[in-house]
Design a protein around this motif. Structure first.
Motif, PDB file in Angstrom:
ATOM      1  N   ASP A  74       0.833  -1.202   0.000  1.00  0.00           N
ATOM      2  CA  ASP A  74       0.000   0.000   0.000  1.00  0.00           C
ATOM      3  C   ASP A  74       0.870   1.256   0.000  1.00  0.00           C
ATOM      4  N   PRO A  75       0.284   2.410  -0.305  1.00  0.00           N
ATOM      5  CA  PRO A  75       1.075   3.649  -0.376  1.00  0.00           C
ATOM      6  C   PRO A  75       1.732   4.065   0.947  1.00  0.00           C
ATOM      7  N   GLY A  76       1.160   3.678   2.072  1.00  0.00           N
ATOM      8  CA  GLY A  76       1.721   4.066   3.364  1.00  0.00           C
ATOM      9  C   GLY A  76       2.796   3.138   3.873  1.00  0.00           C
ATOM     10  N   ALA A  77       3.171   2.138   3.089  1.00  0.00           N
ATOM     11  CA  ALA A  77       4.139   1.136   3.548  1.00  0.00           C
ATOM     12  C   ALA A  77       5.516   1.747   3.806  1.00  0.00           C
ATOM     13  N   ALA A  78       5.931   2.685   2.973  1.00  0.00           N
ATOM     14  CA  ALA A  78       7.262   3.295   3.167  1.00  0.00           C
ATOM     15  C   ALA A  78       7.311   4.043   4.496  1.00  0.00           C
ATOM     16  N   LYS A  79       6.238   4.749   4.815  1.00  0.00           N
ATOM     17  CA  LYS A  79       6.181   5.477   6.091  1.00  0.00           C
ATOM     18  C   LYS A  79       6.172   4.495   7.261  1.00  0.00           C
ATOM     19  N   ASP A  80       5.402   3.408   7.112  1.00  0.00           N
ATOM     20  CA  ASP A  80       5.352   2.394   8.159  1.00  0.00           C
ATOM     21  C   ASP A  80       6.727   1.783   8.401  1.00  0.00           C
ATOM     22  N   MET A  81       7.447   1.483   7.322  1.00  0.00           N
ATOM     23  CA  MET A  81       8.783   0.895   7.463  1.00  0.00           C
ATOM     24  C   MET A  81       9.747   1.879   8.127  1.00  0.00           C
ATOM     25  N   ALA A  82       9.628   3.167   7.778  1.00  0.00           N
ATOM     26  CA  ALA A  82      10.490   4.172   8.403  1.00  0.00           C
ATOM     27  C   ALA A  82      10.207   4.254   9.902  1.00  0.00           C
ATOM     28  N   GLU A  83       8.928   4.194  10.278  1.00  0.00           N
ATOM     29  CA  GLU A  83       8.573   4.228  11.694  1.00  0.00           C
ATOM     30  C   GLU A  83       9.059   2.986  12.421  1.00  0.00           C
ATOM     31  N   LEU A  84       8.962   1.837  11.767  1.00  0.00           N
ATOM     32  CA  LEU A  84       9.456   0.604  12.387  1.00  0.00           C
ATOM     33  C   LEU A  84      10.966   0.644  12.580  1.00  0.00           C
ATOM     34  N   ARG A  85      11.683   1.193  11.604  1.00  0.00           N
ATOM     35  CA  ARG A  85      13.137   1.325  11.741  1.00  0.00           C
ATOM     36  C   ARG A  85      13.490   2.268  12.889  1.00  0.00           C
ATOM     37  N   GLU A  86      12.729   3.353  13.016  1.00  0.00           N
ATOM     38  CA  GLU A  86      12.956   4.302  14.105  1.00  0.00           C
ATOM     39  C   GLU A  86      12.682   3.641  15.453  1.00  0.00           C
ATOM     40  N   LEU A  87      11.599   2.876  15.521  1.00  0.00           N
ATOM     41  CA  LEU A  87      11.263   2.167  16.752  1.00  0.00           C
ATOM     42  C   LEU A  87      12.327   1.141  17.112  1.00  0.00           C
ATOM     43  N   LEU A  88      12.821   0.426  16.118  1.00  0.00           N
ATOM     44  CA  LEU A  88      13.872  -0.559  16.348  1.00  0.00           C
ATOM     45  C   LEU A  88      15.156   0.116  16.823  1.00  0.00           C
ATOM     46  N   GLY A  89      15.480   1.266  16.244  1.00  0.00           N
ATOM     47  CA  GLY A  89      16.656   2.015  16.689  1.00  0.00           C
ATOM     48  C   GLY A  89      16.520   2.468  18.132  1.00  0.00           C
ATOM     49  N   ALA A  90      15.321   2.929  18.502  1.00  0.00           N
ATOM     50  CA  ALA A  90      15.080   3.353  19.884  1.00  0.00           C
ATOM     51  C   ALA A  90      15.196   2.168  20.835  1.00  0.00           C
ATOM     52  N   TRP A  91      14.683   1.010  20.417  1.00  0.00           N
ATOM     53  CA  TRP A  91      14.784  -0.196  21.245  1.00  0.00           C
ATOM     54  C   TRP A  91      16.248  -0.576  21.459  1.00  0.00           C
ATOM     55  N   ARG A  92      17.035  -0.510  20.405  1.00  0.00           N
ATOM     56  CA  ARG A  92      18.457  -0.850  20.523  1.00  0.00           C
ATOM     57  C   ARG A  92      19.179   0.124  21.445  1.00  0.00           C
ATOM     58  N   ASP A  93      18.858   1.416  21.336  1.00  0.00           N
ATOM     59  CA  ASP A  93      19.474   2.408  22.216  1.00  0.00           C
ATOM     60  C   ASP A  93      19.091   2.157  23.670  1.00  0.00           C
ATOM     61  N   ALA A  94      17.812   1.841  23.914  1.00  0.00           N
ATOM     62  CA  ALA A  94      17.355   1.577  25.281  1.00  0.00           C
ATOM     63  C   ALA A  94      18.044   0.339  25.843  1.00  0.00           C
ATOM     64  N   LYS A  95      18.180  -0.686  25.020  1.00  0.00           N
ATOM     65  CA  LYS A  95      18.834  -1.914  25.460  1.00  0.00           C
ATOM     66  C   LYS A  95      20.303  -1.647  25.803  1.00  0.00           C
ATOM     67  N   LYS A  96      20.962  -0.859  24.962  1.00  0.00           N
ATOM     68  CA  LYS A  96      22.367  -0.533  25.215  1.00  0.00           C
ATOM     69  C   LYS A  96      22.512   0.260  26.516  1.00  0.00           C
ATOM     70  N   SER A  97      21.612   1.222  26.745  1.00  0.00           N
ATOM     71  CA  SER A  97      21.659   2.022  27.973  1.00  0.00           C
ATOM     72  C   SER A  97      21.404   1.160  29.202  1.00  0.00           C
ATOM     73  N   MET A  98      20.455   0.231  29.083  1.00  0.00           N
ATOM     74  CA  MET A  98      20.142  -0.645  30.202  1.00  0.00           C
ATOM     75  C   MET A  98      21.328  -1.535  30.535  1.00  0.00           C
ATOM     76  N   LEU A  99      21.956  -2.090  29.528  1.00  0.00           N
ATOM     77  CA  LEU A  99      23.127  -2.937  29.774  1.00  0.00           C
ATOM     78  C   LEU A  99      24.268  -2.143  30.409  1.00  0.00           C
ATOM     79  N   LYS A 100      24.442  -0.921  29.946  1.00  0.00           N
ATOM     80  CA  LYS A 100      25.490  -0.067  30.513  1.00  0.00           C
ATOM     81  C   LYS A 100      25.197   0.223  31.987  1.00  0.00           C
ATOM     82  N   ALA A 101      23.939   0.507  32.304  1.00  0.00           N
ATOM     83  CA  ALA A 101      23.564   0.793  33.688  1.00  0.00           C
ATOM     84  C   ALA A 101      23.758  -0.438  34.574  1.00  0.00           C
ATOM     85  N   VAL A 102      23.396  -1.615  34.071  1.00  0.00           N
ATOM     86  CA  VAL A 102      23.577  -2.843  34.847  1.00  0.00           C
ATOM     87  C   VAL A 102      25.054  -3.101  35.090  1.00  0.00           C
ATOM     88  N   MET A 103      25.885  -2.893  34.074  1.00  0.00           N
ATOM     89  CA  MET A 103      27.323  -3.108  34.246  1.00  0.00           C
ATOM     90  C   MET A 103      27.908  -2.125  35.263  1.00  0.00           C
TER      91      MET A 103
END
Length: 102
Positions: A47-76
């Motif tokens: 559908d026409p909105g698929a590119a926007k959806d994929m961009a949002e999913l990539r942004e969400l995945l990037g935020a998840w990775r950043d949060a995971k990295k911060s959490m691991l750093k805090a635990v260490m």
């Protein structure tokens, strides 16, 4: 022209005229396009909105990775401070610190 119609026309042309290199390349390119479109449709991304959806999913995945990295750093850091505190307690006990308090 529909996706499959173009591919069928190219294959028919190849059968009639003989398959020269340009025709074979056109068949391969058209087959790739048809296959990619079909795969996107099966994934629900045609559908026409698929590119926007994929961009949002990539942004969400990037935020998840950043949060995971911060959490691991805090635990260490927490583990490092805990180990340092335990080392200080053991040193104090070995050096007789409880006796100094009396």
């Amino acid at each position: 022209m529909t996706d499959g119609a173009m591919l069928a026309q190219l294959i028919e042309q190849a059968e009639e005229e003989g398959a020269d290199l340009a025709t074979l390349r056109a068949i391969a390119e058209e087959a790739g396009t048809v296959g990619a479109d079909r795969a996107l449709a099966r994934l629900g991304l045609d559908d026409p909105g698929a590119a926007k959806d994929m961009a949002e999913l990539r942004e969400l995945l990037g935020a998840w990775r950043d949060a995971k990295k911060s959490m691991l750093k805090a635990v260490m850091q927490w583990l490092g401070r805990t180990v340092a505190a335990l080392v200080l307690v053991v040193l104090a006990m070995r050096l007789g610190f409880p006796g100094w308090l009396k």
